[in-house]
Every structure is written in structure tokens, then in C-alpha cells.
Write an enzyme that holds these catalytic residues in place. Sequence first.
Site, mmCIF file in Angstrom:
data_model
loop_
_atom_site.group_PDB
_atom_site.id
_atom_site.type_symbol
_atom_site.label_atom_id
_atom_site.label_comp_id
_atom_site.label_asym_id
_atom_site.label_seq_id
_atom_site.Cartn_x
_atom_site.Cartn_y
_atom_site.Cartn_z
ATOM 1 N N CYS A 156 0.712 -1.227 -0.123
ATOM 2 C CA CYS A 156 0.000 -0.187 -0.019
ATOM 3 C C CYS A 156 0.668 1.147 0.046
ATOM 4 O O CYS A 156 0.349 2.448 -0.138
ATOM 5 C CB CYS A 156 -0.885 -0.074 1.131
ATOM 6 S SG CYS A 156 -2.221 -1.359 1.013
ATOM 7 N N HIS A 166 -3.950 7.152 3.475
ATOM 8 C CA HIS A 166 -4.114 5.976 2.792
ATOM 9 C C HIS A 166 -5.510 5.546 3.273
ATOM 10 O O HIS A 166 -6.279 5.683 4.288
ATOM 11 C CB HIS A 166 -3.254 4.812 3.483
ATOM 12 C CG HIS A 166 -3.364 3.452 2.884
ATOM 13 N ND1 HIS A 166 -3.514 3.356 1.501
ATOM 14 C CD2 HIS A 166 -3.563 2.178 3.388
ATOM 15 C CE1 HIS A 166 -3.501 2.031 1.120
ATOM 16 N NE2 HIS A 166 -3.659 1.384 2.403
ATOM 17 N N ASN A 205 -10.082 -0.284 -0.223
ATOM 18 C CA ASN A 205 -8.915 -0.270 -0.043
ATOM 19 C C ASN A 205 -8.186 -0.816 -1.371
ATOM 20 O O ASN A 205 -8.288 -1.905 -1.628
ATOM 21 C CB ASN A 205 -8.370 -0.916 1.073
ATOM 22 C CG ASN A 205 -6.877 -0.853 1.245
ATOM 23 O OD1 ASN A 205 -6.141 -0.464 0.445
ATOM 24 N ND2 ASN A 205 -6.236 -1.476 2.607
HETATM 25 O O1 UT7 Z 1 -3.880 -1.259 3.327
HETATM 26 C C1 UT7 Z 1 -3.279 -1.754 4.357
HETATM 27 C C2 UT7 Z 1 -3.564 -1.324 5.687
HETATM 28 N N1 UT7 Z 1 -4.891 -2.080 6.212
HETATM 29 C C3 UT7 Z 1 -5.251 -1.627 7.498
HETATM 30 O O2 UT7 Z 1 -5.089 -0.612 7.849
HETATM 31 C C4 UT7 Z 1 -6.523 -2.434 7.951
HETATM 32 C C5 UT7 Z 1 -6.222 -2.277 9.521
HETATM 33 N N2 UT7 Z 1 -7.376 -3.146 10.080
HETATM 34 C C6 UT7 Z 1 -8.756 -2.733 10.181
HETATM 35 O O3 UT7 Z 1 -9.174 -2.068 9.354
HETATM 36 C C7 UT7 Z 1 -9.606 -3.611 10.961
HETATM 37 O O4 UT7 Z 1 -8.814 -4.095 11.880
HETATM 38 C C8 UT7 Z 1 -10.795 -4.561 10.388
HETATM 39 C C9 UT7 Z 1 -11.547 -3.728 9.577
HETATM 40 C C10 UT7 Z 1 -10.043 -5.520 9.489
HETATM 41 C C11 UT7 Z 1 -11.132 -5.094 11.568
HETATM 42 O O5 UT7 Z 1 -11.859 -4.416 12.248
HETATM 43 P P1 UT7 Z 1 -11.782 -4.530 13.918
HETATM 44 O O6 UT7 Z 1 -12.517 -3.320 14.754
HETATM 45 O O7 UT7 Z 1 -10.400 -4.424 14.261
HETATM 46 O O8 UT7 Z 1 -12.356 -5.971 14.230
HETATM 47 P P2 UT7 Z 1 -11.739 -7.226 14.858
HETATM 48 O O9 UT7 Z 1 -10.750 -7.761 13.993
HETATM 49 O O10 UT7 Z 1 -11.349 -6.565 16.179
HETATM 50 O O11 UT7 Z 1 -12.925 -7.943 15.281
HETATM 51 C C12 UT7 Z 1 -14.227 -7.736 15.900
HETATM 52 C C13 UT7 Z 1 -15.253 -8.873 15.787
HETATM 53 C C14 UT7 Z 1 -14.694 -10.036 15.989
HETATM 54 O O12 UT7 Z 1 -15.826 -10.796 16.499
HETATM 55 P P3 UT7 Z 1 -15.502 -11.299 18.036
HETATM 56 O O13 UT7 Z 1 -14.321 -12.133 18.072
HETATM 57 O O14 UT7 Z 1 -15.504 -10.104 18.769
HETATM 58 O O15 UT7 Z 1 -16.734 -12.287 18.197
HETATM 59 C C15 UT7 Z 1 -14.629 -10.578 14.373
HETATM 60 O O16 UT7 Z 1 -14.690 -12.015 14.158
HETATM 61 O O17 UT7 Z 1 -15.748 -8.332 14.692
HETATM 62 C C16 UT7 Z 1 -15.671 -9.607 13.839
HETATM 63 N N3 UT7 Z 1 -15.458 -9.252 12.334
HETATM 64 C C17 UT7 Z 1 -16.695 -9.134 11.735
HETATM 65 N N4 UT7 Z 1 -17.811 -9.255 11.856
HETATM 66 C C18 UT7 Z 1 -18.911 -9.040 10.785
HETATM 67 C C19 UT7 Z 1 -14.437 -9.495 11.654
HETATM 68 N N5 UT7 Z 1 -14.889 -9.142 10.504
HETATM 69 C C20 UT7 Z 1 -16.128 -8.923 10.438
HETATM 70 C C21 UT7 Z 1 -16.902 -8.749 9.283
HETATM 71 N N6 UT7 Z 1 -18.226 -8.799 9.630
HETATM 72 N N7 UT7 Z 1 -16.619 -8.752 8.095
#
Ligand code: UT7
Length: 330
Positions: free
Chosen positions: A118, A252, A282
Site C-alpha cells: 500500500c 491511505h 482499499n
Molecule cells: O492497507 C493496509 C492497511 N490495512 C489496514 O489498515 C487495515 C487495518 N485493520 C482494520 O481496518 C480492522 O482491523 C478491520 C476492519 C480489518 C477489522 O475491524 P476491527 O474493528 O479491528 O475488528 P476485529 O478484528 O477486532 O474483530 C471484532 C469482531 C470479531 O468478533 P468477536 O471475536 O469479537 O466475536 C470479528 O470476528 O468483529 C468480527 N468481524 C466481523 N464481523 C462482521 C471481523 N470481520 C467481520 C465482518 N463482519 N466482516
Amino acid sequence: MIGAVTTDLALVAVGAAIPARILTNEEISQRVETDDAWIRERTGIGERRIATAEESVTTLAIQAARQAVERGDIAPGSIDLVVAATASPERSFPSIAALVADDIGAHSAGAVDMLAACAGFAYALSYAVGQIAAGFAETVLVIGTETLSRITDWDDRGTCILFGDGAGAVIIKAGAAPDQELVVVELGADGSKGDDLRGDLTDRDGSGVDRNIRMNGSAVYRFATQVIVDSATRVLEAGQRTHSDIDLFVPHQANLRIIESGVKRLGFPPERVLITLDQYGNTSSASIPLCLDHAWRTGRLQPGQRLLMMGLGGGLAWGTCLIRWMGRGA
Ligand code: UT7
């Protein structure tokens, strides 16, 4: 590394290739357990574009480059260098850049691809700035092009909601600005965190090739929220500027929450921040030029504006550039 050079170079044209096929959050939620509300609230993404079977990182790059050349009224033979960044290469060689140079008629140009995920566009732009500042080149075409949909695991809801396809291109030229001022570039990387975001090209551990993007979302999130503020602050300081000198901030496009927290801490008013991830998701190395293209088409990009642009991600690497836009309006 961080460097500043006093120069009259500037960006003079932008072009884009935006695949026609739109993939909505609703469509994704028919395949994995997620929903539109979660995706919008946690990422800010509403939809993304997906390349058709006929489209590739090369065809998208060519389309974006042709448009930049046309909009900027650039003679292809005057282009000294073509640099193409991608995180989703189809092959090692020939380079995308060489194929673009041939297609547009940039027959006296050098051509090279860059892999910095990225941050790729910012790295490519910094290479262009360096070549021009050193006097080796006068006119450089810089491209970010992606077909991330082809390296996405569509059963992984933690990543498949995020990425999209597209390409953007800019032309950067010596002598384009009416006066000299500091152009600043910061490039960084922390390979110790490399496995937090990866996509393999070969069978690196004997367990089969997994080209799909694998991400530790929360680790990358923490890295991104810190780097957006730290890198922008260092670049502004090196350029002897404050946030009020920046006409458009192009962060970004990975997650709206990352952008909003960074923008708030840096003090940029929202109207000076470019956002396209609601429409495109993204698009990795294409994110910055796609934002610029959108700003150009909507009349927000005006000659003389100072742009602060940042890409970050796989590596974990980042690149930030402070540079002027001197292109014509739409
Ligand atoms: O370009 C490179 C740079 N990339 C980035 O900067 C990406 C950085 N990361 C992110 O944007 C975020 O970490 C994500 C959008 C990928 C994930 O969001 P988050 O708020 O960090 O969620 P999380 O991974 O902490 O997960 C929270 C909950 C989990 O469930 P439990 O374990 O709390 O029951 C996940 O399983 O959300 C769940 N989850 C989802 N739920 C519905 C993860 N993905 C999804 C989904 N839909 N698509």
C-alpha cells in the site's frame, strides 16, 4: 529516511481506470457472515470495484496512463521514466511499466515496477522526485495499479470486505511550479511486523502457495493509527509547514476510523481530507492517485495546491510525500 529538496517540480496530470463492476456490501454478505451496517461502521466502505476477466493490472495501468497523458497534454516521447507500483503483480517480468511505456509511445523512457504494497505509490513517487531532483529525468509517469480481488480470500470476512481493484496515474514534471519550494518525502518500513500483512508469490514454507492476502487486522490497525500521525508530523516539520499550509491531505484509504482518528490528531479540517474508500474500498497502491483523480473530476484539485499524501500497509511500510499540484483544472 526523510529528505527535503528545494525544487520547482510538481504533479501536472492525473488519470484513472475504475472497473465498471461494483461489488456491494450486500453481495459480500451473501457469501460470508457479515452485513452492510458492520462494514460501513467498522471500515467506512460502502462498495468496491472488481476487475473483469479482460482487465488486469497492466490493462488498468495503461488506461490510467493514457488518461493522465491526455489530460496533461503530455507528449509521450517526452516521458523519461515510467514507474508502476502494485501489490498484486501478475508476473515478475516484463514489468507493467515497460508495457505501459510501449503502449503510450514513451519510447525513450526507462521503466520499472515497485513492490511496496500500500506504500507502493508513495515509494514510486519518491523515486520520481529523486530522479528529477538529481537532474536525471524531467518528466515521469507514476502509476499505482491493483487487482486485489485476485489475491483475496473471499471466505475470509476479516479481509474480503476491504479490498478493491483500480489504477491511477500521475505525471510529475521538472519546472512545473512558478517558484522553488521544499518537496518532502519520508519512507519507512518495519519488517519485524511483516507477517502481520502478507501475500506470497511462491511456496515460501513448503505448505503450498497461498497468494491470498493474510492480515492481522488489529495489529495493522494499531500500526496505521500511529504512523499516520507520526509520519505526517515529521514531513510537515521537514517541509517547514503546518497543517494549515496543506490544501489537501490524502491519507491511505484503508479504514475510515484510522483516517478520522489521524485527521483529528493532526488538526486537518475534514473538508481538506480526500476520501474515496466509501466507493472504492482499499485499492492499495492505487489509493492515492484514485483520490487525486476524484478530486480533479470534482474540481477540488486546483493549481498551486500543496498535497500531503500517504500510503501504508504491507511491509509493514509507509511513504509520505509533500508535493505541489500544478495541473490544469477539469
Ligand atoms: O492497507 C493496509 C492497511 N490495512 C489496514 O489498515 C487495515 C487495518 N485493520 C482494520 O481496518 C480492522 O482491523 C478491520 C476492519 C480489518 C477489522 O475491524 P476491527 O474493528 O479491528 O475488528 P476485529 O478484528 O477486532 O474483530 C471484532 C469482531 C470479531 O468478533 P468477536 O471475536 O469479537 O466475536 C470479528 O470476528 O468483529 C468480527 N468481524 C466481523 N464481523 C462482521 C471481523 N470481520 C467481520 C465482518 N463482519 N466482516
